[in-house]
Design a protein around this motif. Structure first.
Motif, PDB file in Angstrom:
ATOM      1  N   GLU A  14     108.026 -11.541  -5.881  1.00 37.31           N
ATOM      2  CA  GLU A  14     107.098 -10.634  -6.543  1.00 37.31           C
ATOM      3  C   GLU A  14     107.687 -10.178  -7.877  1.00 37.31           C
ATOM      4  OE1 GLU A  14     105.120  -7.623  -4.216  1.00 37.31           O
ATOM      5  OE2 GLU A  14     105.902  -8.500  -2.356  1.00 37.31           O
ATOM      6  N   ARG A  15     106.807  -9.918  -8.821  1.00 37.51           N
ATOM      7  CA  ARG A  15     107.238  -9.493 -10.153  1.00 37.51           C
ATOM      8  C   ARG A  15     108.014  -8.179 -10.066  1.00 37.51           C
ATOM      9  NH1 ARG A  15     105.495  -6.162 -14.270  1.00 37.51           N
ATOM     10  NH2 ARG A  15     105.771  -6.951 -16.398  1.00 37.51           N
ATOM     11  N   VAL A  16     109.129  -8.093 -10.779  1.00 35.51           N
ATOM     12  CA  VAL A  16     109.946  -6.887 -10.824  1.00 35.51           C
ATOM     13  C   VAL A  16     109.567  -6.074 -12.056  1.00 35.51           C
ATOM     14  CG1 VAL A  16     112.290  -5.968 -11.045  1.00 35.51           C
ATOM     15  CG2 VAL A  16     111.860  -7.966  -9.589  1.00 35.51           C
ATOM     16  N   GLU A  17     109.217  -4.816 -11.836  1.00 33.40           N
ATOM     17  CA  GLU A  17     108.926  -3.918 -12.941  1.00 33.40           C
ATOM     18  C   GLU A  17     110.231  -3.563 -13.650  1.00 33.40           C
ATOM     19  OE1 GLU A  17     107.283   0.597 -13.023  1.00 33.40           O
ATOM     20  OE2 GLU A  17     106.028  -0.854 -11.937  1.00 33.40           O
ATOM     21  N   ILE A  18     110.229  -3.623 -14.976  1.00 34.73           N
ATOM     22  CA  ILE A  18     111.418  -3.289 -15.764  1.00 34.73           C
ATOM     23  C   ILE A  18     111.066  -2.146 -16.698  1.00 34.73           C
ATOM     24  CG2 ILE A  18     113.196  -4.114 -17.335  1.00 34.73           C
ATOM     25  CD1 ILE A  18     112.604  -6.956 -16.434  1.00 34.73           C
ATOM     26  N   LEU A  19     111.825  -1.075 -16.597  1.00 32.80           N
ATOM     27  CA  LEU A  19     111.653   0.087 -17.457  1.00 32.80           C
ATOM     28  C   LEU A  19     112.852   0.227 -18.381  1.00 32.80           C
ATOM     29  CD1 LEU A  19     110.358   2.710 -14.854  1.00 32.80           C
ATOM     30  CD2 LEU A  19     109.027   1.096 -16.217  1.00 32.80           C
ATOM     31  N   LEU A  20     112.657   0.925 -19.485  1.00 29.54           N
ATOM     32  CA  LEU A  20     113.717   1.085 -20.471  1.00 29.54           C
ATOM     33  C   LEU A  20     113.962   2.571 -20.720  1.00 29.54           C
ATOM     34  CD1 LEU A  20     115.545  -0.556 -22.423  1.00 29.54           C
ATOM     35  CD2 LEU A  20     113.764  -0.258 -24.158  1.00 29.54           C
ATOM     36  N   ALA A  21     115.212   2.989 -20.566  1.00 26.17           N
ATOM     37  CA  ALA A  21     115.574   4.360 -20.913  1.00 26.17           C
ATOM     38  C   ALA A  21     115.464   4.518 -22.419  1.00 26.17           C
ATOM     39  CB  ALA A  21     116.993   4.668 -20.453  1.00 26.17           C
ATOM     40  N   ALA A  22     114.745   5.552 -22.850  1.00 30.35           N
ATOM     41  CA  ALA A  22     114.451   5.686 -24.273  1.00 30.35           C
ATOM     42  C   ALA A  22     114.464   7.146 -24.680  1.00 30.35           C
ATOM     43  CB  ALA A  22     113.097   5.057 -24.590  1.00 30.35           C
ATOM     44  N   LEU A  23     114.997   7.414 -25.885  1.00 29.37           N
ATOM     45  CA  LEU A  23     115.119   8.779 -26.378  1.00 29.37           C
ATOM     46  C   LEU A  23     114.416   9.012 -27.710  1.00 29.37           C
ATOM     47  CD1 LEU A  23     118.907   9.480 -25.643  1.00 29.37           C
ATOM     48  CD2 LEU A  23     116.940  10.263 -24.322  1.00 29.37           C
ATOM     49  N   ARG A  24     114.322   7.980 -28.533  1.00 26.20           N
ATOM     50  CA  ARG A  24     113.770   8.192 -29.863  1.00 26.20           C
ATOM     51  C   ARG A  24     112.708   7.147 -30.182  1.00 26.20           C
ATOM     52  NH1 ARG A  24     118.758   8.518 -33.667  1.00 26.20           N
ATOM     53  NH2 ARG A  24     119.734   7.268 -32.046  1.00 26.20           N
ATOM     54  N   PRO A  25     111.978   7.287 -31.299  1.00 23.07           N
ATOM     55  CA  PRO A  25     110.778   6.480 -31.520  1.00 23.07           C
ATOM     56  C   PRO A  25     110.952   4.980 -31.383  1.00 23.07           C
ATOM     57  CG  PRO A  25     110.830   8.273 -33.087  1.00 23.07           C
ATOM     58  CD  PRO A  25     112.140   8.335 -32.344  1.00 23.07           C
ATOM     59  N   GLN A  26     112.041   4.416 -31.931  1.00 25.10           N
ATOM     60  CA  GLN A  26     112.184   2.963 -31.900  1.00 25.10           C
ATOM     61  C   GLN A  26     112.325   2.457 -30.468  1.00 25.10           C
ATOM     62  OE1 GLN A  26     115.691   1.337 -33.858  1.00 25.10           O
ATOM     63  NE2 GLN A  26     114.581  -0.481 -34.505  1.00 25.10           N
ATOM     64  N   MET A  27     113.168   3.105 -29.667  1.00 26.30           N
ATOM     65  CA  MET A  27     113.366   2.675 -28.290  1.00 26.30           C
ATOM     66  C   MET A  27     112.143   3.000 -27.436  1.00 26.30           C
ATOM     67  SD  MET A  27     116.052   1.081 -26.857  1.00 26.30           S
ATOM     68  CE  MET A  27     117.692   1.723 -27.219  1.00 26.30           C
ATOM     69  N   LEU A  28     111.504   4.127 -27.686  1.00 24.03           N
ATOM     70  CA  LEU A  28     110.288   4.471 -26.952  1.00 24.03           C
ATOM     71  C   LEU A  28     109.189   3.445 -27.230  1.00 24.03           C
ATOM     72  CD1 LEU A  28     110.416   8.311 -27.574  1.00 24.03           C
ATOM     73  CD2 LEU A  28     110.403   7.251 -25.306  1.00 24.03           C
ATOM     74  N   ALA A  29     109.072   3.022 -28.479  1.00 23.19           N
ATOM     75  CA  ALA A  29     108.072   2.011 -28.819  1.00 23.19           C
ATOM     76  C   ALA A  29     108.384   0.681 -28.132  1.00 23.19           C
ATOM     77  CB  ALA A  29     108.001   1.827 -30.335  1.00 23.19           C
ATOM     78  N   LEU A  30     109.667   0.319 -28.052  1.00 28.21           N
ATOM     79  CA  LEU A  30     110.064  -0.904 -27.351  1.00 28.21           C
ATOM     80  C   LEU A  30     109.715  -0.813 -25.871  1.00 28.21           C
ATOM     81  CD1 LEU A  30     111.552  -3.659 -27.462  1.00 28.21           C
ATOM     82  CD2 LEU A  30     113.676  -2.402 -26.989  1.00 28.21           C
ATOM     83  N   ALA A  31     109.936   0.362 -25.280  1.00 27.27           N
ATOM     84  CA  ALA A  31     109.589   0.556 -23.878  1.00 27.27           C
ATOM     85  C   ALA A  31     108.105   0.354 -23.647  1.00 27.27           C
ATOM     86  CB  ALA A  31     110.008   1.956 -23.421  1.00 27.27           C
ATOM     87  N   GLY A  32     107.296   0.754 -24.623  1.00 23.05           N
ATOM     88  CA  GLY A  32     105.855   0.597 -24.478  1.00 23.05           C
ATOM     89  C   GLY A  32     105.351  -0.787 -24.784  1.00 23.05           C
ATOM     90  N   SER A  33     106.058  -1.515 -25.645  1.00 23.05           N
ATOM     91  CA  SER A  33     105.556  -2.826 -26.073  1.00 23.05           C
ATOM     92  C   SER A  33     106.122  -3.988 -25.269  1.00 23.05           C
ATOM     93  CB  SER A  33     105.868  -3.049 -27.562  1.00 23.05           C
ATOM     94  OG  SER A  33     107.272  -3.035 -27.794  1.00 23.05           O
ATOM     95  N   GLU A  34     107.391  -3.885 -24.802  1.00 19.04           N
ATOM     96  CA  GLU A  34     107.998  -5.034 -24.130  1.00 19.04           C
ATOM     97  C   GLU A  34     108.445  -4.747 -22.705  1.00 19.04           C
ATOM     98  OE1 GLU A  34     110.582  -7.649 -26.192  1.00 19.04           O
ATOM     99  OE2 GLU A  34     109.959  -6.949 -28.180  1.00 19.04           O
ATOM    100  N   ALA A  35     108.672  -3.483 -22.358  1.00 24.57           N
ATOM    101  CA  ALA A  35     108.992  -3.129 -20.975  1.00 24.57           C
ATOM    102  C   ALA A  35     107.714  -2.665 -20.286  1.00 24.57           C
ATOM    103  CB  ALA A  35     110.069  -2.048 -20.932  1.00 24.57           C
TER     104      ALA A  35
END
Length: 326
Positions: A152-173
């Motif tokens: 089964e597909r594994v959900e992957i989340l990204l710990a994020a604190l600021r805009p660049q990492m938060l945007a990555l969490a929303g676009s690729e994680a």
């Protein structure tokens, strides 16, 4: 649907003593257990045990540092956990901090955004069963393929604190893991994630005591240790706390540790550490949910009232969402 998580291992409680507590969690209203990895247990072993102790729970890492293990090893560990708990394992990745990566593990902490992005992309491909070869910005992989990729597909989340990492969490994680923020801060982070389908998980520090002096004293120690880390300091500048925390940062840089902790205003502690009676704590936790957190993960701090495992069990039951419906 809101899920309710608990950070394990709980402080001051031996890992074997968690068995009965973990078994009881669904009955109290908890749906998840999430690990942390700082200087205690590793991220995977407590979850492996929990998968046997209570097979109803979703299991998540918050977080696995992207520097301290090789990319292939992260994929292997995630695939193993996914096999132990099919459909119930969530992989949380994050950059961690220079102290953990450089000072404790002797590894360079360089290009944390790029490394997080590269590991996320590699692990996503590896868990899908692909044979992965390529030159990523921060490492090169040649011909890696998991022997047994997850069914089964594994959900992957990204710990994020600021805009660049938060945007990555929303676009690729599949979403973001938040930490050290108030309920009022959640909306700004959700806006930066910019994906209404992204899952928002937040670790929330909870000190279930009506002794406000104790809670604030403990909160000062924790906040002075964490919010002086450069990434967290920048996060709180972005959240608008430069004026409130400027004296903390100035004194800490000058080596005046005790004075730095004392300079933290009570209102900052009260915003970042949930404390009070169990009912008060449940109300404050609900504010995070209202603000957009889908999975509040309680990080329960020690209190003078909790001296035994039985005390701890009672406290966890009182903090759980089910307690408010009785």
């Amino acid at each position: 649907m809101t899920r309710w998580g608990l950070t394990i291992p709980l402080p001051g409680t031996p890992l074997p003593a968690h068995a009965e507590l973990v078994r009881a969690l669904p009955g109290w209203g908890y749906t998840d257990v999430w690990s942390s990895e700082v200087s205690g247990a590793d991220a995977f072993t407590p979850l492996a045990l929990a998968s046997v102790w209570q097979p109803q729970l979703t299991l998540g890492t918050a977080i696995v540092p992207v520097f301290t293990r090789g990319p292939a090893l992260i994929a292997q560990s995630a695939a193993t956990m996914a096999a132990a708990a099919p459909g119930r394992f969530v992989l949380g990745l994050g950059a961690s901090s220079p102290a953990i990566v450089e000072q404790w593990n002797g590894l360079p902490f360089e290009q944390p955004f790029q490394r997080s992005r590269d590991v996320l992309r590699f692990v996503r491909a590896a868990l899908s069963g692909e044979k992965v070869s390529g030159d990523f910005d921060t490492f090169t992989v040649a011909g890696f393929r998991l022997e047994q990729p997850p069914v089964e597909r594994v959900e992957i989340l990204l710990a994020a604190l600021r805009p660049q990492m938060l945007a990555l969490a929303g676009s690729e994680a599949d979403g973001a893991i938040l930490n050290w923020l108030s309920a009022e801060d959640v909306g700004r982070c959700v806006t930066a994630v910019a994906n209404p389908r992204a899952r928002i998980v937040a670790r929330i520090f909870v000190c279930p005591t009506e002794d406000a002096g104790y809670a604030r004293s403990l909160g000062r120690r924790l906040i002075s240790a964490y919010l002086t880390v450069p990434a967290y300091a920048q996060f709180h500048r972005w959240l608008g706390r430069t004026e409130q925390l400027g004296e903390l940062w100035r004194l800490w840089s000058a080596g005046e540790r005790a004075a730095a902790a004392a300079a933290i205003p009570d209102e900052v502690i009260d915003a970042l550490i949930v404390h009070g009676s169990a009912a008060d704590c449940r109300t404050l936790l609900g504010q995070y949910v209202t603000a957009g957190v889908e999975v509040p993960v309680l990080a329960v701090l020690p209190t003078p009232e909790v001296r035994t495992v039985e005390d701890l069990a009672r406290t966890l039951a009182e903090l759980a969402p089910a307690a408010g419906r009785r």
